[in-house]
Write a protein that holds these residues in place. Structure first.
Motif, short mmCIF file in Angstrom:
data_model
loop_
_atom_site.label_atom_id
_atom_site.label_comp_id
_atom_site.label_asym_id
_atom_site.label_seq_id
_atom_site.Cartn_x
_atom_site.Cartn_y
_atom_site.Cartn_z
N ILE A 1 74.49 21.30 109.70
CA ILE A 1 74.68 20.16 108.80
C ILE A 1 74.00 18.93 109.39
O ILE A 1 73.39 18.14 108.69
CB ILE A 1 76.19 19.86 108.62
N ARG B 1 70.49 25.42 103.64
CA ARG B 1 71.60 25.53 102.69
C ARG B 1 71.85 27.02 102.35
O ARG B 1 72.98 27.47 102.30
CB ARG B 1 71.29 24.75 101.43
N ARG C 1 73.26 28.76 105.48
CA ARG C 1 74.67 28.39 105.65
C ARG C 1 75.56 29.23 104.74
O ARG C 1 76.62 29.70 105.12
CB ARG C 1 74.84 26.91 105.28
N ARG C 2 75.09 29.35 103.48
CA ARG C 2 75.87 30.07 102.49
C ARG C 2 76.10 31.53 102.91
O ARG C 2 77.18 32.07 102.72
CB ARG C 2 75.10 30.02 101.16
N PHE D 1 83.21 27.44 106.59
CA PHE D 1 83.74 26.18 107.11
C PHE D 1 85.21 26.00 106.72
O PHE D 1 85.59 26.29 105.58
CB PHE D 1 82.95 24.99 106.56
N PHE E 1 88.16 22.80 107.25
CA PHE E 1 88.21 21.42 107.73
C PHE E 1 89.63 20.97 108.02
O PHE E 1 90.60 21.68 107.74
CB PHE E 1 87.59 20.48 106.70
N ASN F 1 90.05 20.44 101.93
CA ASN F 1 88.74 20.28 101.31
C ASN F 1 88.44 21.31 100.24
O ASN F 1 87.34 21.86 100.19
CB ASN F 1 87.65 20.34 102.39
N LEU F 2 89.43 21.58 99.44
CA LEU F 2 89.19 22.45 98.30
C LEU F 2 88.68 21.60 97.15
O LEU F 2 88.94 20.39 97.09
CB LEU F 2 90.49 23.16 97.89
N ILE F 3 87.98 22.22 96.23
CA ILE F 3 87.49 21.48 95.06
C ILE F 3 88.67 21.30 94.11
O ILE F 3 89.27 22.29 93.66
CB ILE F 3 86.33 22.24 94.38
N ALA G 1 82.42 30.35 95.91
CA ALA G 1 81.62 30.63 97.11
C ALA G 1 80.92 31.99 96.98
O ALA G 1 79.76 32.13 97.36
CB ALA G 1 82.52 30.61 98.34
N ARG H 1 88.06 31.06 101.43
CA ARG H 1 86.73 30.64 100.96
C ARG H 1 85.68 30.80 102.07
O ARG H 1 84.55 31.21 101.83
CB ARG H 1 86.77 29.19 100.48
N HIS I 1 82.64 13.95 96.61
CA HIS I 1 83.17 14.74 97.72
C HIS I 1 83.06 16.24 97.40
O HIS I 1 82.66 17.04 98.26
CB HIS I 1 84.63 14.35 97.99
N SER I 2 83.39 16.58 96.17
CA SER I 2 83.27 17.99 95.75
C SER I 2 81.82 18.43 95.77
O SER I 2 81.51 19.58 96.13
CB SER I 2 83.84 18.18 94.34
N LEU J 1 80.83 19.05 99.22
CA LEU J 1 81.46 20.30 99.64
C LEU J 1 80.69 21.51 99.10
O LEU J 1 80.45 22.49 99.81
CB LEU J 1 82.89 20.31 99.10
N ILE K 1 78.87 24.48 101.25
CA ILE K 1 79.07 25.93 101.16
C ILE K 1 77.87 26.63 100.52
O ILE K 1 77.93 27.79 100.19
CB ILE K 1 80.38 26.29 100.41
N GLY K 2 76.79 25.85 100.35
CA GLY K 2 75.52 26.48 100.01
C GLY K 2 75.08 26.39 98.57
O GLY K 2 74.15 27.08 98.17
N ASN L 1 77.52 16.35 104.96
CA ASN L 1 78.38 15.69 105.94
C ASN L 1 79.55 14.95 105.30
O ASN L 1 80.61 14.78 105.89
CB ASN L 1 77.57 14.67 106.74
#
Lengths: 247, 403
Positions: free
Chosen positions: A68, A94, A97-98, A103, A105, A109-111, A123, A170, B315-316, B319, B323-324, B399
């Motif tokens: 990141i 990106r 990472r996927r 990750f 936190f 940090n869920l949507i 995901a 996730r 923020h979403s 995020l 997660i890509g 970030n």
């Protein structure tokens, strides 16, 4: 095309390797060295704790190996491939990472507008699974982590511990090589905090996923295989002390 | 999984309120276009409905709609004598405003050339065309005069025998159709005292003439009705409407009548253009500019709303990046929301407009072409206004998810 890890390295089981990572913010008079010459090797299925006071550079290290926040210098190998050579990315970060990283936190940090199951499902879908396959995989993971019955709940309807379980699900969605967790138990009580730490151990040992956890929580250090400590940007491996058994 | 739909479902209350707000704004844009169409339609309605091939008006004027035109009543007979002319009708047109009980009754009076024209072409919702040469009228329903009502205009009483629909003057007033004789009577109606004063004035002027001094009996004529005096012409009409045997002869017949030195001839298209470029042009420009302004305002407001919605999700979005999620996924999220918002706003504008526009004092005409055009505009402004949000989503760092 990323470069493979050197062949003479007995690294068949190395999940992630950080070599001499240095991160410098600013320049001249405002220069701040957040991380200096930090190296770490994590084997597949190993659970690593990264300790250290606030501001010591733990999160800088985690975001660097999480692709990141690129380091100023040093090399990062993941899944036997050289991914970062200094600040230079050798692949699409990106996308990488996927496929290879998960990750978790401090806060879950869920949507917020997706239900628990959908947070995991998205995901999987981002990684190319069909909607149906992704839904099945999401339910499997939630079941594995003991929270399948809350798959239709929005994050706001879940407790902190339940949210973290969904976040772990996730993180596991795409069978990553490494899960990176930044103080995942900070918002939880000690009981639920320990549950989450034990969950990481379970995942690592059962699925072969490596886990690096930044934590202040010294009560659960016994669940980790290896301990590292960061202080003033310097990373050192700590010897794990045997647990004191209370009688 | 459609993230845009998921986000909208989760924040359905906020989305509905936002869509209603945008819908109201688009309804105003839609309404402005409809008002313009209404003005043009009202302005050209009579020209189209009267269906004349040629309009014969006072020399060098652009009447009878753009300015006052006066031609002799007998001009229709002259026109009828021209080869190729099938019908020549008198046309009398003027506006009056009278008190009808507690309300002000403003109407455009149109004289029909009885018996050639009894008003058979007028779209009636009730009643019948004119059945006699005097004292009957057909009223547009906007005048709110019921069938059978007797209304006093000037010195005469007229009975409403028919109710028309959609017959509006270019100024938006309902039209009352009378015979041309009645229309002229209304136009040139003067109070009794004024008639007496005029007769006295005639007598007074006559005394100055030698012939009246030598033959005093002649002065008795001064007090007779105007219509009985050969020296006083019949009141002028506004114009003469000519229908040809063959419309293709319009140019040739127009050249013949145009050769008379007291009149000017226009074809129906020329008359329509005169009207549109005259009184309607400024209104058209005014409404057009206002509509452009509203469209720009709608774009800015939509951009602000979409930007705010994106900020709320930043923020979403970070995020998702972490997660890509690819930029295409994020672009899809914002663009789809913008388009759904635009489409919902458009639908609300249409549905609410259909309920509200008929209550406007003047006609608001929404055509299919205008709807398609506005839909295209909404599509474009939805995409354009999401640009700010898309930019913000593209620059946000993964970030941010850790913050």
């Amino acid at each position: 095309m990323s470069t493979p890890m050197p062949a003479d390295d007995p690294s068949a089981k190395i999940a992630i390797k950080a070599e001499s990572l240095t991160k410098i913010y600013g320049a001249g008079n405002t220069e701040v060295v957040a991380m200096r010459d930090a190296s770490m090797t994590v084997m597949a299925g190993e659970v690593v704790a990264l300790l250290g006071p606030s501001g010591s550079g733990k999160s800088t290290f985690l975001t660097a190996v999480g692709l990141i926040n690129p380091p100023t210098s040093g090399k990062i190998y993941i899944a036997n491939q050289l991914i970062m050579d200094g600040p230079k990315a050798l692949t699409n970060l990106r996308s990488f990472r996927r496929k290879h990283l998960g990750f978790v936190f401090q806060k879950s940090n869920l949507i917020p507008f997706l239900k628990a199951g959908e947070n995991v499902q998205i995901a999987c879908e981002l990684n190319g699974l069909s909607s149906r396959q992704a839904r099945i995989r999401a339910l499997e993971l939630l079941d594995y982590l003991g929270i399948k019955d809350r798959s239709q709940s929005y994050p706001s309807m879940l407790s902190g511990g339940q949210q973290q379980r969904v976040a772990v699900a996730r993180a596991l969605a795409n069978r990553p090589s490494v899960i990176l967790a930044d103080e995942p138990t900070a918002a939880l009580d000690s009981f639920r905090g320990r549950q989450v730490m034990e969950l990481f151990t379970k995942v690592a040992h059962e699925q072969g996923t490596s886990v690096i956890v930044v934590t202040h929580d010294h009560r659960s250090l016994d669940v980790f295989d290896t301990l590292y400590e960061m202080e003033d940007g310097k990373l050192t491996q700590k010897t794990k002390e045997p647990l004191a058994v209370a009688h | 999984m459609n993230l845009a739909i998921k986000d909208i479902s989760y924040n359905i209350g906020r989305f509905v309120l936002t869509a209603v707000g945008i819908g109201m704004l688009l309804m105003v844009v839609m309404g402005m276009g409809g008002i313009y169409r209404g003005v043009v339609e009202d302005a050209t309605l009579l020209i189209d409905r009267l269906d004349a091939d040629l309009w014969v008006v006072q020399r060098s004027t652009r009447g009878p709609f753009a300015e006052i035109s006066r031609v002799p009543a007998k001009l229709s007979d002259r026109a009828l004598a021209v080869p190729g002319v099938r019908v020549a009708r008198e046309f009398v047109y003027h506006t009056i405003q009278r008190q009808d009980g507690d309300r002000v009754l403003r109407m455009a009076v149109l004289g029909l050339s009885w018996p050639t024209d009894k008003g058979d072409w007028i779209p009636l919702v009730e009643g019948r065309p004119l059945g006699q040469s005097r004292f009957e009228l057909i009223a547009d329903q906007t005048l709110k005069l019921p069938l059978g009502r007797q209304i006093e205009i000037g010195n005469e009483v007229y009975q409403v025998v028919g109710i028309s629909r959609g017959m509006i003057s270019s100024a938006g007033d309902g039209i009352a159709f009378l015979s041309s004789a009645d229309a002229l009577a209304v136009q040139f109606d003067v109070p009794g005292e004024a008639v007496r004063l005029e007769r006295a004035a005639r007598e007074s002027r006559g005394r100055l003439f030698d012939v009246a001094i030598q033959q005093p009996a002649l002065l008795e004529n001064a007090t007779r009705q105007s219509g009985q005096l050969p020296a006083i012409a019949r009141p002028s009409i506004s114009s003469v409407l000519v229908t040809l045997e063959h419309p293709s002869d319009a140019k040739a017949v127009a050249e013949v009548i145009g050769g008379w030195t007291d009149v000017t001839v226009y074809t129906a298209d020329e008359q329509r253009n005169l009207l549109l470029k005259g009184s309607v042009e400024k209104v058209r420009s005014q409404i057009g500019l206002f509509r452009i302004l509203l469209t720009i305002i709608a774009t800015i407001i939509m951009a602000l709303i979409l930007y705010t919605l994106t900020l709320d999700k930043l923020h979403s979005i970070a995020l998702l990046k972490l997660i890509g999620a690819s930029n295409t996924v994020l672009l899809g999220l914002i663009l789809q929301q913008a388009l759904i918002l635009g489409a919902s706003g458009f639908a609300i504008a249409y549905v609410v407009g259909q309920q509200i526009f008929p209550k406007f004092p003047r006609r608001v005409i929404i055509t299919s072409e205008d709807l398609i055009q506005l839909a295209a505009i909404v599509f474009v402004i939805s995409i354009a206004s999401s640009g700010l949000g898309v930019w913000k989503a593209m620059v946000v760092s993964p970030n941010e998810a850790l913050a």
